[in-house]
Design an enzyme around this catalytic site. Structure first.
Site, PDB file in Angstrom:
ATOM      1  N   TYR A 103     -52.030 -25.758  -0.625  1.00 38.40           N
ATOM      2  CA  TYR A 103     -53.431 -25.731  -1.052  1.00 38.40           C
ATOM      3  C   TYR A 103     -53.980 -27.152  -1.015  1.00 38.40           C
ATOM      4  O   TYR A 103     -53.685 -27.914  -0.101  1.00 38.40           O
ATOM      5  CB  TYR A 103     -53.528 -25.073  -2.437  1.00 38.40           C
ATOM      6  N   LYS A 138     -52.136   3.133   7.224  1.00 38.82           N
ATOM      7  CA  LYS A 138     -52.223   2.498   8.542  1.00 38.82           C
ATOM      8  C   LYS A 138     -51.701   1.062   8.470  1.00 38.82           C
ATOM      9  O   LYS A 138     -50.991   0.597   9.374  1.00 38.82           O
ATOM     10  CB  LYS A 138     -53.677   2.510   9.043  1.00 38.82           C
TER      11      LYS A 138
END
Length: 456
Positions: free
Chosen positions: A116, A171
């Protein structure tokens, strides 16, 4: 409903049953279940003792109202007792089926600085200066947006966007497992088609491509067309994934029925999202029109504009050598309509237009249904190959290449390969990427040995 159409299981339960250790008890339990409309799946022995055994029996019921009477009937035998009824499907869905995880451990301040701030600042500046670097430095090149407004969920109709999430998650789970692709479910309010396309376009920058799912016709056509116009690589799985698999099944069925597709008369019953795409794929493959029937005038107009020949149910069944049905109407095709030697793909789920066995008994040379024709054979490879070549857009040659890769993967004596065969998805991905390169639709080359299966 005609006698040839039998109810299919739509509700799954697991019965944990204790039976006495006497010959024939399990057989009697199974007979009781059959009498109550249960379809038996796996049986697992949990405990074996000198006087009794405990088994888990996976069951499917067409009507949920049959579940409790079936359990009571087992108890009434006096030789068996239902200890527990579990809904393992709901248990599996608790908390969702997919999650986002960090690829790198974050256990120190040094890790945090790299993952980060302040480390990401340098990456952000590089991407701002050269946007194409986003494919290298972010998840974009391996991520698909899976989008639905819930207006056409499976065979259940318009259930809304939240109800589409389990399908989208499924999916995404399949993409991750079979193709190593990160799928992000996006459930969107059912806006006007132009607004829905604009909403998807607004977030599309973060994804390598977009897969549309369970969006009702005709709005699905408008949404896809607008996304394509905006230059976003997109395909609607209910249309194009299904069409690729059905084209593969048609090629295989014609071969099995000893019919030459070049000379065969082909007809489509049902011209909704799936049916229209199937008809388009067949016409592109055959290089000539096919017949098409639908009760919706708008669907017939779109089909005619695409080059098809409008027809009636009687005309398709009475003149076509090969029939593909996606009407959603159980029992629409009666045995009397079937001509000897015909090839029939009755693909509506959960109950087809005619059962496979009934079609074969009526004289069909080859027959199959929607359970055996699974678009899961196409969409993992379409996404994997499309991402890896940086596909600009999905065009007809891409879906044809996917279909031919599926055909090339069919084991002897079968119509289609098994959906869980990983080699099928590698072959489809390779075919998609190479076809995109040939058609000028790829933004980057894949290596010559890309997804080349050398394992036999």
């Amino acid at each position: 409903m005609p006698d040839s159409v039998e109810p299919r299981p739509t509700v799954l339960r697991t019965f944990r049953v204790r039976t006495s250790n006497h010959i024939g008890v399990l057989a009697r339990v199974l007979a009781v279940l059959a009498e109550h409309g249960a379809s038996v799946g796996d049986l697992r022995t949990i405990f074996m003792g000198p006087l009794s055994r405990i088994r888990d029996i996976e069951l499917g019921f067409a009507d949920p109202a049959d579940i409790e009477p079936a359990a009571r009937a087992i108890d009434a035998t006096g030789e068996a007792h239902v200890l527990e009824i579990r809904d393992e499907v709901l248990d599996l869905h608790a908390g969702g089926k997919v999650e986002v995880r960090s690829r790198y451990p974050i256990t120190s301040d040094a890790d945090l600085r790299r993952v980060y701030t302040p480390g990401v600042g340098e990456v952000a500046r590089r991407i701002a200066a050269e946007p194409e670097l986003a494919d290298h430095y972010t998840l974009r090149a391996n991520t698909v947006a899976i989008v639905s407004d819930g207006t056409a969920i499976l065979g259940l109709g318009n259930l809304g966007p939240l109800a589409s999430l389990p399908i989208l998650e499924g999916k995404a789970a399949i993409l991750a497992e079979l193709a190593g692709v990160s799928g992000v479910p996006l459930a969107v309010d059912p806006l006007a088609p132009a607004e829905l396309a604009a909403a998807v376009a607004a977030v599309a920058r973060g994804f390598g491509l977009v897969q549309l799912e369970d969006i009702a016709a005709p709005r699905c056509f408008e949404v896809e067309a607008e996304l394509r116009r905006r230059g976003i690589p997109v395909f609607h799985d209910d249309q194009h994934g299904t069409a690729a698999v059905v084209l593969a099944a048609v090629i295989g069925a014609a071969n099995a029925g000893e019919k030459q597709l070049a000379n065969a008369r082909v007809g489509c019953l049902g011209l909704g999202a799936a049916g229209s795409a199937i008809a388009g794929a067949l016409m592109a493959y055959l290089g000539r029109p096919v017949l098409g029937a639908d009760i919706d005038e708008g669907a017939l107009k779109r089909f005619t504009a695409a080059g098809g020949i409008p027809a009636t149910l009687a005309e398709v069944m009475g003149t076509c050598d090969l029939v593909v049905a996606t009407t959603g109407k159980p029992g629409l095709i009666t045995p009397e309509m079937v001509r000897p030697g015909q090839v029939i793909l009755a693909l509506s789920n959960p109950v087809p237009e005619i059962e496979r066995d009934a079609a074969l008994a009526a004289g069909a040379a080859v027959a199959t249904d929607g359970r055996a024709t699974n678009n899961m054979l196409a969409f993992p490879g379409l996404c994997r190959g499309g991402l890896d070549c940086g596909i600009r857009q999905f065009e007809a040659p891409i879906f044809r290449a996917a279909a031919e890769a599926i055909v090339a993967s069919v084991p002897a004596g079968q119509l289609l390969p098994a959906p869980l065969d990983r080699s099928v998805h590698r072959r489809v991905a390779r075919a998609v990427a190479l076809a995109a390169e040939r058609e000028g639709l790829a933004t980057r080359e894949v290596p010559p040995d890309y997804m080349l299966d050398t394992r036999g």
